[in-house]
Design a protein around this motif. Structure first.
Motif, PDB file in Angstrom:
ATOM      1  N   PHE A  56      51.775  38.771 -54.666  1.00  0.00           N
ATOM      2  CA  PHE A  56      50.594  38.353 -53.930  1.00  0.00           C
ATOM      3  C   PHE A  56      49.444  38.018 -54.880  1.00  0.00           C
ATOM      4  O   PHE A  56      48.761  37.000 -54.724  1.00  0.00           O
ATOM      5  CB  PHE A  56      50.185  39.462 -52.963  1.00  0.00           C
ATOM      6  CG  PHE A  56      49.037  39.112 -52.058  1.00  0.00           C
ATOM      7  CD1 PHE A  56      49.155  38.097 -51.131  1.00  0.00           C
ATOM      8  CD2 PHE A  56      47.836  39.804 -52.137  1.00  0.00           C
ATOM      9  CE1 PHE A  56      48.100  37.760 -50.295  1.00  0.00           C
ATOM     10  CE2 PHE A  56      46.779  39.482 -51.312  1.00  0.00           C
ATOM     11  CZ  PHE A  56      46.906  38.454 -50.387  1.00  0.00           C
ATOM     12  N   ILE A  57      49.234  38.879 -55.889  1.00  0.00           N
ATOM     13  CA  ILE A  57      48.193  38.621 -56.893  1.00  0.00           C
ATOM     14  C   ILE A  57      48.469  37.309 -57.629  1.00  0.00           C
ATOM     15  O   ILE A  57      47.564  36.483 -57.830  1.00  0.00           O
ATOM     16  CB  ILE A  57      48.122  39.784 -57.905  1.00  0.00           C
ATOM     17  CG1 ILE A  57      47.621  41.067 -57.247  1.00  0.00           C
ATOM     18  CG2 ILE A  57      47.245  39.418 -59.101  1.00  0.00           C
ATOM     19  CD1 ILE A  57      46.154  41.103 -56.935  1.00  0.00           C
ATOM     20  N   LEU A  58      49.720  37.090 -58.010  1.00  0.00           N
ATOM     21  CA  LEU A  58      50.085  35.865 -58.732  1.00  0.00           C
ATOM     22  C   LEU A  58      49.866  34.624 -57.868  1.00  0.00           C
ATOM     23  O   LEU A  58      49.366  33.599 -58.358  1.00  0.00           O
ATOM     24  CB  LEU A  58      51.546  35.945 -59.190  1.00  0.00           C
ATOM     25  CG  LEU A  58      51.848  36.930 -60.326  1.00  0.00           C
ATOM     26  CD1 LEU A  58      53.346  37.098 -60.502  1.00  0.00           C
ATOM     27  CD2 LEU A  58      51.210  36.468 -61.627  1.00  0.00           C
ATOM     28  N   VAL A  59      50.225  34.708 -56.592  1.00  0.00           N
ATOM     29  CA  VAL A  59      50.061  33.560 -55.687  1.00  0.00           C
ATOM     30  C   VAL A  59      48.587  33.247 -55.489  1.00  0.00           C
ATOM     31  O   VAL A  59      48.175  32.079 -55.504  1.00  0.00           O
ATOM     32  CB  VAL A  59      50.757  33.845 -54.339  1.00  0.00           C
ATOM     33  CG1 VAL A  59      50.361  32.796 -53.294  1.00  0.00           C
ATOM     34  CG2 VAL A  59      52.268  33.860 -54.513  1.00  0.00           C
ATOM     35  N   ILE A  60      47.775  34.288 -55.312  1.00  0.00           N
ATOM     36  CA  ILE A  60      46.332  34.087 -55.118  1.00  0.00           C
ATOM     37  C   ILE A  60      45.707  33.407 -56.334  1.00  0.00           C
ATOM     38  O   ILE A  60      44.930  32.448 -56.198  1.00  0.00           O
ATOM     39  CB  ILE A  60      45.632  35.436 -54.839  1.00  0.00           C
ATOM     40  CG1 ILE A  60      45.900  35.865 -53.393  1.00  0.00           C
ATOM     41  CG2 ILE A  60      44.133  35.335 -55.067  1.00  0.00           C
ATOM     42  CD1 ILE A  60      45.253  37.174 -53.020  1.00  0.00           C
ATOM     43  N   ILE A  61      46.049  33.884 -57.524  1.00  0.00           N
ATOM     44  CA  ILE A  61      45.485  33.283 -58.746  1.00  0.00           C
ATOM     45  C   ILE A  61      45.992  31.854 -58.937  1.00  0.00           C
ATOM     46  O   ILE A  61      45.238  30.966 -59.347  1.00  0.00           O
ATOM     47  CB  ILE A  61      45.816  34.159 -59.967  1.00  0.00           C
ATOM     48  CG1 ILE A  61      45.113  35.514 -59.855  1.00  0.00           C
ATOM     49  CG2 ILE A  61      45.415  33.461 -61.265  1.00  0.00           C
ATOM     50  CD1 ILE A  61      45.503  36.514 -60.913  1.00  0.00           C
ATOM     51  N   LYS A  62      47.249  31.625 -58.609  1.00  0.00           N
ATOM     52  CA  LYS A  62      47.838  30.284 -58.770  1.00  0.00           C
ATOM     53  C   LYS A  62      47.227  29.275 -57.811  1.00  0.00           C
ATOM     54  O   LYS A  62      46.963  28.127 -58.185  1.00  0.00           O
ATOM     55  CB  LYS A  62      49.357  30.379 -58.541  1.00  0.00           C
ATOM     56  CG  LYS A  62      50.094  29.055 -58.502  1.00  0.00           C
ATOM     57  CD  LYS A  62      50.143  28.399 -59.864  1.00  0.00           C
ATOM     58  CE  LYS A  62      50.998  27.141 -59.815  1.00  0.00           C
ATOM     59  NZ  LYS A  62      50.974  26.430 -61.126  1.00  0.00           N
ATOM     60  N   THR A  63      46.990  29.670 -56.560  1.00  0.00           N
ATOM     61  CA  THR A  63      46.565  28.717 -55.525  1.00  0.00           C
ATOM     62  C   THR A  63      45.054  28.549 -55.419  1.00  0.00           C
ATOM     63  O   THR A  63      44.595  27.682 -54.682  1.00  0.00           O
ATOM     64  CB  THR A  63      47.121  29.154 -54.152  1.00  0.00           C
ATOM     65  OG1 THR A  63      46.710  30.506 -53.876  1.00  0.00           O
ATOM     66  CG2 THR A  63      48.639  29.067 -54.137  1.00  0.00           C
ATOM     67  N   ALA A  79      50.123  41.401 -63.794  1.00  0.00           N
ATOM     68  CA  ALA A  79      50.972  41.371 -62.601  1.00  0.00           C
ATOM     69  C   ALA A  79      52.411  41.012 -62.960  1.00  0.00           C
ATOM     70  O   ALA A  79      53.366  41.576 -62.406  1.00  0.00           O
ATOM     71  CB  ALA A  79      50.406  40.385 -61.588  1.00  0.00           C
ATOM     72  N   LEU A  80      52.591  40.092 -63.897  1.00  0.00           N
ATOM     73  CA  LEU A  80      53.944  39.706 -64.326  1.00  0.00           C
ATOM     74  C   LEU A  80      54.666  40.868 -65.003  1.00  0.00           C
ATOM     75  O   LEU A  80      55.867  41.089 -64.763  1.00  0.00           O
ATOM     76  CB  LEU A  80      53.865  38.512 -65.279  1.00  0.00           C
ATOM     77  CG  LEU A  80      53.687  37.133 -64.642  1.00  0.00           C
ATOM     78  CD1 LEU A  80      53.400  36.085 -65.705  1.00  0.00           C
ATOM     79  CD2 LEU A  80      54.931  36.747 -63.836  1.00  0.00           C
ATOM     80  N   THR A  81      53.952  41.608 -65.862  1.00  0.00           N
ATOM     81  CA  THR A  81      54.598  42.744 -66.533  1.00  0.00           C
ATOM     82  C   THR A  81      54.942  43.850 -65.536  1.00  0.00           C
ATOM     83  O   THR A  81      56.009  44.458 -65.627  1.00  0.00           O
ATOM     84  CB  THR A  81      53.693  43.314 -67.644  1.00  0.00           C
ATOM     85  OG1 THR A  81      52.422  43.670 -67.098  1.00  0.00           O
ATOM     86  CG2 THR A  81      53.483  42.308 -68.745  1.00  0.00           C
ATOM     87  N   PRO A 301      48.108  46.355 -58.269  1.00  0.00           N
ATOM     88  CA  PRO A 301      47.646  45.276 -57.377  1.00  0.00           C
ATOM     89  C   PRO A 301      46.707  45.765 -56.282  1.00  0.00           C
ATOM     90  O   PRO A 301      45.806  45.032 -55.863  1.00  0.00           O
ATOM     91  CB  PRO A 301      48.958  44.726 -56.777  1.00  0.00           C
ATOM     92  CG  PRO A 301      49.980  45.773 -57.016  1.00  0.00           C
ATOM     93  CD  PRO A 301      49.567  46.496 -58.249  1.00  0.00           C
ATOM     94  N   ILE A 302      46.888  47.008 -55.829  1.00  0.00           N
ATOM     95  CA  ILE A 302      45.992  47.569 -54.813  1.00  0.00           C
ATOM     96  C   ILE A 302      44.590  47.745 -55.402  1.00  0.00           C
ATOM     97  O   ILE A 302      43.590  47.370 -54.782  1.00  0.00           O
ATOM     98  CB  ILE A 302      46.541  48.911 -54.293  1.00  0.00           C
ATOM     99  CG1 ILE A 302      47.879  48.701 -53.587  1.00  0.00           C
ATOM    100  CG2 ILE A 302      45.544  49.572 -53.344  1.00  0.00           C
ATOM    101  CD1 ILE A 302      48.570  49.996 -53.176  1.00  0.00           C
ATOM    102  N   ILE A 303      44.525  48.319 -56.609  1.00  0.00           N
ATOM    103  CA  ILE A 303      43.225  48.554 -57.254  1.00  0.00           C
ATOM    104  C   ILE A 303      42.490  47.246 -57.500  1.00  0.00           C
ATOM    105  O   ILE A 303      41.303  47.109 -57.185  1.00  0.00           O
ATOM    106  CB  ILE A 303      43.428  49.316 -58.581  1.00  0.00           C
ATOM    107  CG1 ILE A 303      43.875  50.756 -58.295  1.00  0.00           C
ATOM    108  CG2 ILE A 303      42.151  49.317 -59.416  1.00  0.00           C
ATOM    109  CD1 ILE A 303      44.357  51.497 -59.511  1.00  0.00           C
TER     110      ILE A 303
END
Length: 330
Positions: A56-63, A79-81, A301-303
């Motif tokens: 979710f974090i990756l998608v938000i940053i990407k989009t 997030a990737l690690t 990701p929650i924090i």
């Protein structure tokens, strides 16, 4: 007098020694086999939150193009690690839960331990770079856009991607050439180097010293530099004029500081248990290892979703848009 051993003792030695062990046995949760179905629930939830949250974090940053800044590039690295760390332990842990399958071939064990330790070192490196980002943002705010650029973050990212894994290759590959005696039982639901090396019935001084050196010059060095960064940050924050400015400056570091504590406190605890807690109950080793590997990918990701203003706004905005769309369709 002949120095050759009797044939019977040679056969006995060969039967107890495997020069290339084809299979290890993952214990998982010793003594809790009857509760395994109940233990599955929290582990499934942790995997679900960790994998979905980091995706979710990756998608938000990407989009969202307004998040294409160095700070959020670093957050995407984190997030990737975390995602890689979760996926590394997933096959064997779920194999124990779903299929009650405890075996793992030596080659698969090598790959898994390489992935687990590589992503751990990667996370340590990412947290170090993020601490430098916070240091520049607070201590040298006027020069931030000059020092921290997207291109530099990508270059640093490439360096840290190769630093830990390259150092780990000799440590993992050499295990193939060790003889393994007696039982080949591991006390976790995944392979760790420090456990496999204890099963070798030969001199492992090189692996022990080399492994210690890798940890000291990666994770421990990262921790010292992160502590130094926060020391300088606290010194700068303490010199600000008003209480509001001090609070605002330090709030920009809270999410990163939480991530640092979540990662390094369990890691140090696990290292201390492995080094000095040889007589500690197995449950202590199991608990510390599981906290170290499962909790940070789940909570990070929650924090960051709660503490990072831009991500929080994006989430609220996307939820609002979906709600508006659903109302318009109804």
């Amino acid at each position: 007098m002949s120095n050759h051993r009797p044939l019977s003792s040679q056969l006995k030695l060969l039967s107890n020694t495997t020069w290339f062990s084809p299979m290890f046995y993952l214990t998982g949760f010793p003594g809790l086999e009857t509760m395994q179905h109940w233990i599955f629930i929290p582990f499934f939830l942790m995997y679900l939150v960790a994998i979905s949250g980091n995706c979710f974090i990756l998608v938000i940053i990407k989009t969202n193009h307004h998040l294409h800044t160095p700070m959020y590039y670093l957050l995407s690295f984190l997030a990737l690690t975390d995602l890689g760390l979760s996926v590394s332990t997933l096959p064997t842990t779920m194999g124990i839960f779903w299929f009650n399958y405890h075996g793992i071939y030596f080659a698969a064990c090598q790959i898994q331990m390489f992935c687990i330790h590589s992503f751990s070192f990667l996370e340590s490196s990412v947290l170090l770079v993020m601490s430098f980002d916070r240091f520049v943002a607070i201590c040298h705010p006027l020069r931030y856009s000059v020092i921290i650029t997207g291109q530099r973050v990508v270059r640093i990212g490439l360096v840290i991607i190769f630093r830990g894994p390259v150092a780990l290759v000799p440590l993992v590959v050499i295990l193939k050439y060790f003889p393994y005696c007696g039982s080949r039982v591991l006390s976790h639901s995944y392979c760790l180097h420090q456990e496999v090396i204890h099963l070798a019935c030969t001199d492992t001084t090189f692996n022990n010293l080399y492994g210690l050196g890798v940890v000291v010059f990666t994770v421990m060095l990262d921790l010292v530099l992160i502590a130094l960064s926060y020391g300088l940050i606290l010194n700068t924050v303490a010199g600000l004029a008003s209480r509001e400015e001090r609070l605002r400056a330090f709030q920009t570091c809270t999410s990163h500081l939480c991530a640092v504590l979540l990662f390094f406190v369990p890691m140090v605890g696990l290292s201390l248990v492995h080094r000095f807690g040889k007589h500690a109950p197995p449950a202590v080793h199991l608990f510390m290892a599981n906290v170290y590997l499962f909790v940070p990918p789940m909570l990070n990701p929650i924090i960051y979703s709660i503490k990072t203003k831009e991500i929080r706004r994006t989430i609220i905005k996307s939820v609002g848009l979906r709600k508006g769309n659903s109302e318009s369709w109804s």
